[in-house]
Design a protein around this motif. Structure first.
Motif, mmCIF file in Angstrom:
data_model
loop_
_atom_site.group_PDB
_atom_site.id
_atom_site.type_symbol
_atom_site.label_atom_id
_atom_site.label_comp_id
_atom_site.label_asym_id
_atom_site.label_seq_id
_atom_site.Cartn_x
_atom_site.Cartn_y
_atom_site.Cartn_z
ATOM 1 N N ARG A 25 40.503 -26.173 8.189
ATOM 2 C CA ARG A 25 39.946 -27.256 9.002
ATOM 3 C C ARG A 25 39.927 -28.574 8.239
ATOM 4 O O ARG A 25 39.428 -28.655 7.116
ATOM 5 N N ILE A 26 40.503 -29.598 8.845
ATOM 6 C CA ILE A 26 40.390 -30.971 8.352
ATOM 7 C C ILE A 26 39.200 -31.600 9.060
ATOM 8 O O ILE A 26 39.120 -31.563 10.290
ATOM 9 N N GLU B 103 32.536 -31.306 16.666
ATOM 10 C CA GLU B 103 33.068 -30.986 15.343
ATOM 11 C C GLU B 103 31.966 -30.341 14.499
ATOM 12 O O GLU B 103 30.846 -30.841 14.464
ATOM 13 N N TRP C 25 37.051 -26.169 3.996
ATOM 14 C CA TRP C 25 37.532 -27.323 4.750
ATOM 15 C C TRP C 25 38.139 -28.339 3.788
ATOM 16 O O TRP C 25 37.982 -28.226 2.571
ATOM 17 N N ASN D 94 49.122 -28.555 12.260
ATOM 18 C CA ASN D 94 48.659 -27.163 12.235
ATOM 19 C C ASN D 94 48.240 -26.726 10.835
ATOM 20 O O ASN D 94 48.684 -25.694 10.316
ATOM 21 N N CYS D 95 47.391 -27.511 10.231
ATOM 22 C CA CYS D 95 46.877 -27.177 8.908
ATOM 23 C C CYS D 95 46.109 -25.853 8.980
ATOM 24 O O CYS D 95 45.335 -25.635 9.917
ATOM 25 N N VAL E 170 39.053 -37.265 20.267
ATOM 26 C CA VAL E 170 38.295 -36.427 19.331
ATOM 27 C C VAL E 170 36.807 -36.539 19.660
ATOM 28 O O VAL E 170 36.222 -37.618 19.548
ATOM 29 N N ARG F 224 45.805 -32.931 11.900
ATOM 30 C CA ARG F 224 45.463 -31.874 12.850
ATOM 31 C C ARG F 224 46.707 -31.419 13.617
ATOM 32 O O ARG F 224 46.872 -30.232 13.911
ATOM 33 N N PHE G 181 43.817 -38.523 10.469
ATOM 34 C CA PHE G 181 43.153 -37.295 10.898
ATOM 35 C C PHE G 181 43.911 -36.627 12.042
ATOM 36 O O PHE G 181 44.162 -35.417 12.030
ATOM 37 N N CYS G 182 44.300 -37.409 13.025
ATOM 38 C CA CYS G 182 45.025 -36.861 14.177
ATOM 39 C C CYS G 182 46.383 -36.293 13.759
ATOM 40 O O CYS G 182 46.804 -35.237 14.256
ATOM 41 N N PRO H 113 40.333 -35.591 5.049
ATOM 42 C CA PRO H 113 41.607 -36.228 5.400
ATOM 43 C C PRO H 113 41.998 -37.259 4.348
ATOM 44 O O PRO H 113 41.257 -37.511 3.394
#
Length: 290
Positions: free
Chosen positions: A133-134, A163, A80, A129-130, A158, A126, A122-123, A83
């Motif tokens: 996982r962020i 998560e 992971w 399309n990383c 979120v 995400r 963070f948004c 951010p």
């Protein structure tokens, strides 16, 4: 509880223990190492903000995701990534002296703005399309502020309770204090015990809150090793140039330090939970006092 040893990039090819490596140390390496074990990526946010007071001079979110993509492909075993969050320590916001004679310029923004920017980044990450996982990170300067940050995530759609891991920021420099324990209790109440990551938690801090964390990291061994002479250490990695003056970059020293941290974690996980009132959230203190 899983502990990530804060590491230099060259450690990755020589140990299979979980490592925590900063993007600031990786991004300039042309020939990346191949990881033997699992690792997680730190965005280098504290370094970025303490030196520049903004993310404007650092990688853009898109550039950061491309770097993560490169690491996942060439290094492998990346679990992971953090951010590009905005810490809320006073020295980051207002500026001031830093270790080593440096001076932080300060962002001159409010805690609320740091939280807003953390959630927005963070948004955005995400949405790009990383491939890795962020994790979301909660920021604040007191327990109630972490609750407010969680509300910002909720408003952004979120659900932190779904998560796998949620980071707890701005606790590194207070990690062994009752305030940090109170913050971790607060976050655990939001996301659930065993699902928070403690950034920069060292031995004493982990004795207090290991039972509430899912993961933690620390690179405190390097600062300690800087003051430890290395002339008696005969450990060498391949391509080592010779004896080292101190232990700030020594893998054997780092792994030995890690054993002490794991012992503290074990104690924190198995010892009876005899917390002082200062180790409890405010509402629990009031309830017990009543």
């Amino acid at each position: 509880m899983k502990f990530y040893l804060g590491a230099k990039p060259h450690f990755m090819a020589h140990t299979d223990v979980p490592l925590f490596v900063s993007d600031t140390t990786l991004r300039g390496i042309r020939r990346l190492p191949e990881a033997r074990g699992p690792w997680a990526l730190d965005s280098g946010g504290f370094t970025q903000l303490s030196e520049h007071g903004t993310w404007g001079s650092g990688p853009s979110p898109r550039q950061y995701v491309e770097q993560i993509r490169r690491y996942a492909e060439h290094i492998g075993r990346l679990e992971w990534a953090a951010p590009q969050d905005w810490m809320c320590e006073d020295v980051i916001i207002n500026g001031g002296p830093m270790p080593g004679g440096k001076h932080a310029p300060g962002t001159r923004l409010s805690v609320a703005e740091h939280q807003r920017r953390t959630v927005a980044n963070f948004c955005e990450l995400r949405a790009l399309n990383c491939p890795v996982r962020i994790i979301p990170v909660l920021q604040g300067d007191r327990p109630a502020a972490y609750e407010q940050c969680a509300t910002l995530y909720e408003r952004a759609g979120v659900d932190l309770t779904r998560e796998p891991l949620v980071g707890v920021g701005s606790v590194c420099r207070i990690q062994d204090t009752p305030l940090a324990a109170e913050v971790i209790h607060t976050v655990a109440g939001i996301v659930g015990p065993g699902r928070a990551h403690g950034f920069g938690f060292k031995t004493e801090g982990l004795r207090r809150v290991a039972h509430l964390l899912g993961t933690a990291d620390s690179m405190a061994w390097s600062a300690q090793g800087r003051h430890t002479p290395g002339d008696g250490c005969d450990f060498r990695l391949p391509r080592s140039r010779g004896p080292h003056k101190n232990e700030a970059n020594c893998l054997r020293y780092a792994l030995a330090w890690r054993e002490g941290v794991l012992a503290a974690i074990e104690k924190g996980m198995t010892a009876p939970r005899q917390l002082s009132l200062l180790d409890l959230p405010v509402e629990d203190r009031l309830e017990r006092a009543a």
